[in-house]
Design a protein around this motif. Sequence first.
Motif, PDB file in Angstrom:
ATOM      1  N   UNK A  36      13.193  70.689  19.250  1.00  0.00           N
ATOM      2  CA  UNK A  36      11.815  71.129  19.413  1.00  0.00           C
ATOM      3  C   UNK A  36      11.127  71.134  18.060  1.00  0.00           C
ATOM      4  N   UNK A  37       9.830  70.875  18.075  1.00  0.00           N
ATOM      5  CA  UNK A  37       8.998  71.061  16.888  1.00  0.00           C
ATOM      6  C   UNK A  37       8.189  72.332  17.093  1.00  0.00           C
ATOM      7  N   UNK A  38       8.222  73.212  16.102  1.00  0.00           N
ATOM      8  CA  UNK A  38       7.507  74.484  16.224  1.00  0.00           C
ATOM      9  C   UNK A  38       6.912  74.864  14.884  1.00  0.00           C
ATOM     10  N   UNK A  39       5.725  75.448  14.928  1.00  0.00           N
ATOM     11  CA  UNK A  39       5.085  75.917  13.711  1.00  0.00           C
ATOM     12  C   UNK A  39       5.401  77.399  13.532  1.00  0.00           C
ATOM     13  N   UNK A  40       5.834  77.744  12.322  1.00  0.00           N
ATOM     14  CA  UNK A  40       6.129  79.135  11.965  1.00  0.00           C
ATOM     15  C   UNK A  40       5.004  79.630  11.066  1.00  0.00           C
ATOM     16  N   UNK A  41       4.039  80.289  11.668  1.00  0.00           N
ATOM     17  CA  UNK A  41       2.865  80.723  10.925  1.00  0.00           C
ATOM     18  C   UNK A  41       3.218  81.877   9.983  1.00  0.00           C
ATOM     19  N   UNK A  42       2.781  81.747   8.748  1.00  0.00           N
ATOM     20  CA  UNK A  42       2.992  82.789   7.758  1.00  0.00           C
ATOM     21  C   UNK A  42       4.402  82.867   7.208  1.00  0.00           C
ATOM     22  N   UNK A  43       5.271  81.887   7.567  1.00  0.00           N
ATOM     23  CA  UNK A  43       6.676  81.974   7.159  1.00  0.00           C
ATOM     24  C   UNK A  43       6.863  81.837   5.655  1.00  0.00           C
ATOM     25  N   UNK A  44       5.884  81.273   4.939  1.00  0.00           N
ATOM     26  CA  UNK A  44       6.021  81.091   3.499  1.00  0.00           C
ATOM     27  C   UNK A  44       5.493  82.281   2.692  1.00  0.00           C
ATOM     28  N   UNK A  45       4.910  83.240   3.377  1.00  0.00           N
ATOM     29  CA  UNK A  45       4.420  84.414   2.645  1.00  0.00           C
ATOM     30  C   UNK A  45       5.600  85.183   2.059  1.00  0.00           C
ATOM     31  N   UNK A  46       5.448  85.743   0.871  1.00  0.00           N
ATOM     32  CA  UNK A  46       6.575  86.411   0.190  1.00  0.00           C
ATOM     33  C   UNK A  46       7.244  87.499   1.015  1.00  0.00           C
ATOM     34  N   UNK A  47       6.476  88.218   1.821  1.00  0.00           N
ATOM     35  CA  UNK A  47       7.047  89.340   2.557  1.00  0.00           C
ATOM     36  C   UNK A  47       7.224  89.035   4.036  1.00  0.00           C
ATOM     37  N   UNK A  48       7.173  87.756   4.401  1.00  0.00           N
ATOM     38  CA  UNK A  48       7.366  87.384   5.807  1.00  0.00           C
ATOM     39  C   UNK A  48       8.800  87.683   6.235  1.00  0.00           C
ATOM     40  N   UNK A  49       8.949  88.277   7.424  1.00  0.00           N
ATOM     41  CA  UNK A  49      10.281  88.544   7.958  1.00  0.00           C
ATOM     42  C   UNK A  49      10.995  87.261   8.359  1.00  0.00           C
ATOM     43  N   UNK A  50      10.243  86.176   8.546  1.00  0.00           N
ATOM     44  CA  UNK A  50      10.848  84.900   8.917  1.00  0.00           C
ATOM     45  C   UNK A  50      11.452  84.178   7.721  1.00  0.00           C
ATOM     46  N   UNK A  51      10.949  84.475   6.549  1.00  0.00           N
ATOM     47  CA  UNK A  51      11.349  83.719   5.355  1.00  0.00           C
ATOM     48  C   UNK A  51      12.865  83.679   5.147  1.00  0.00           C
ATOM     49  N   UNK A  52      13.601  84.802   5.200  1.00  0.00           N
ATOM     50  CA  UNK A  52      15.050  84.728   4.980  1.00  0.00           C
ATOM     51  C   UNK A  52      15.836  84.288   6.215  1.00  0.00           C
ATOM     52  N   UNK A  53      15.157  84.167   7.344  1.00  0.00           N
ATOM     53  CA  UNK A  53      15.852  83.837   8.587  1.00  0.00           C
ATOM     54  C   UNK A  53      15.894  82.331   8.840  1.00  0.00           C
ATOM     55  N   UNK A  54      14.795  81.656   8.544  1.00  0.00           N
ATOM     56  CA  UNK A  54      14.670  80.233   8.888  1.00  0.00           C
ATOM     57  C   UNK A  54      15.381  79.355   7.867  1.00  0.00           C
ATOM     58  N   UNK A  55      16.677  79.514   7.804  1.00  0.00           N
ATOM     59  CA  UNK A  55      17.509  78.747   6.891  1.00  0.00           C
ATOM     60  C   UNK A  55      18.408  77.811   7.682  1.00  0.00           C
ATOM     61  N   UNK A  56      18.758  76.656   7.119  1.00  0.00           N
ATOM     62  CA  UNK A  56      19.667  75.755   7.837  1.00  0.00           C
ATOM     63  C   UNK A  56      21.050  76.359   7.993  1.00  0.00           C
ATOM     64  N   UNK A  57      21.722  75.925   9.063  1.00  0.00           N
ATOM     65  CA  UNK A  57      23.127  76.281   9.353  1.00  0.00           C
ATOM     66  C   UNK A  57      23.313  77.728   9.779  1.00  0.00           C
ATOM     67  N   UNK A  58      22.215  78.454  10.024  1.00  0.00           N
ATOM     68  CA  UNK A  58      22.301  79.815  10.550  1.00  0.00           C
ATOM     69  C   UNK A  58      21.987  79.777  12.043  1.00  0.00           C
ATOM     70  N   UNK A  59      22.862  80.357  12.837  1.00  0.00           N
ATOM     71  CA  UNK A  59      22.596  80.446  14.269  1.00  0.00           C
ATOM     72  C   UNK A  59      21.532  81.513  14.499  1.00  0.00           C
ATOM     73  N   UNK A  60      20.473  81.125  15.229  1.00  0.00           N
ATOM     74  CA  UNK A  60      19.338  81.996  15.449  1.00  0.00           C
ATOM     75  C   UNK A  60      19.088  82.197  16.936  1.00  0.00           C
TER      76      UNK A  60
END
Length: 261
Positions: A36-60
């Motif tokens: 799937x292609x999905x946009x993660x809005x705000x994921x690049x902001x320093x305090x985004x909760x998504x920032x440390x999660x959206x890493x390769x090889x991590x099961x989500x």
Amino acid sequence: MASSRSAPQPAFVLHQWDWSETSLILDLFTREQGRLAAVAKGAKRPYSQLRPVLMPFQRLLVLTTRPKAASTDEHADILLLRSAEYAGAGAALPPARLFPGFYLNELLMKLLARGDPHPALFDAYADALQALAVAPDEAPLRAFELLLLRETGLLPELSRTTTTQEPVRPGQHYRLSGDSGLVVAADEAARLPGSLCLALQAALDADDRPALRRACQGGLPALRAQLRALLHYHLGAPALRTRQLMLDVRRLLDAPAPPST
């Protein structure tokens, strides 16, 4: 493209691109919907909760929805990432195994169409990452290549020749041809022993991934060459980017140090 999801589903991040100053576009490999292609809005902001999660090889566990304006938007096939959380479990890839992991990601991105579910392949990918985290050799890579080719209908049966349907003989040698499938090999350097072909097919038939990796260990050099040629035939590309980058890095590390100034 499949409809939006009403519940989180298992996923891995295969790749990500900058979409704006604060957002990312993700290539996700999900168990229920495939890529799937999905946009993660705000994921690049320093305090985004998504920032440390959206890493390769991590099961989500991810939740995606379709944008309201999808019917008129030129990016209608891109979903919105509503949430993503770490699903836990599994060993992290050590730095020395990151290139092989990215190689698997590139194979998935190039061989799988978006929105085409492959739950068995998703499980095989997760298993391959675990094996890569602890394996000192390339058997997990070769085993995953075989599973990927089989899942996409590109791997011929390895217990009989494709054109003549003759049973494979343990003492004979064979090769994989993009045009003709499994054929008897002439005097070539990278030939597959019949015994290896039979062991690989038995492990594939049993859906036994550990047995498949053990079988691959019995013929890694020949298997690497044969699978590389078959993949390149179906990809229509001379080299994968991750493989070429890995070779470039190795050449750089092996090069003699420049003279001191």
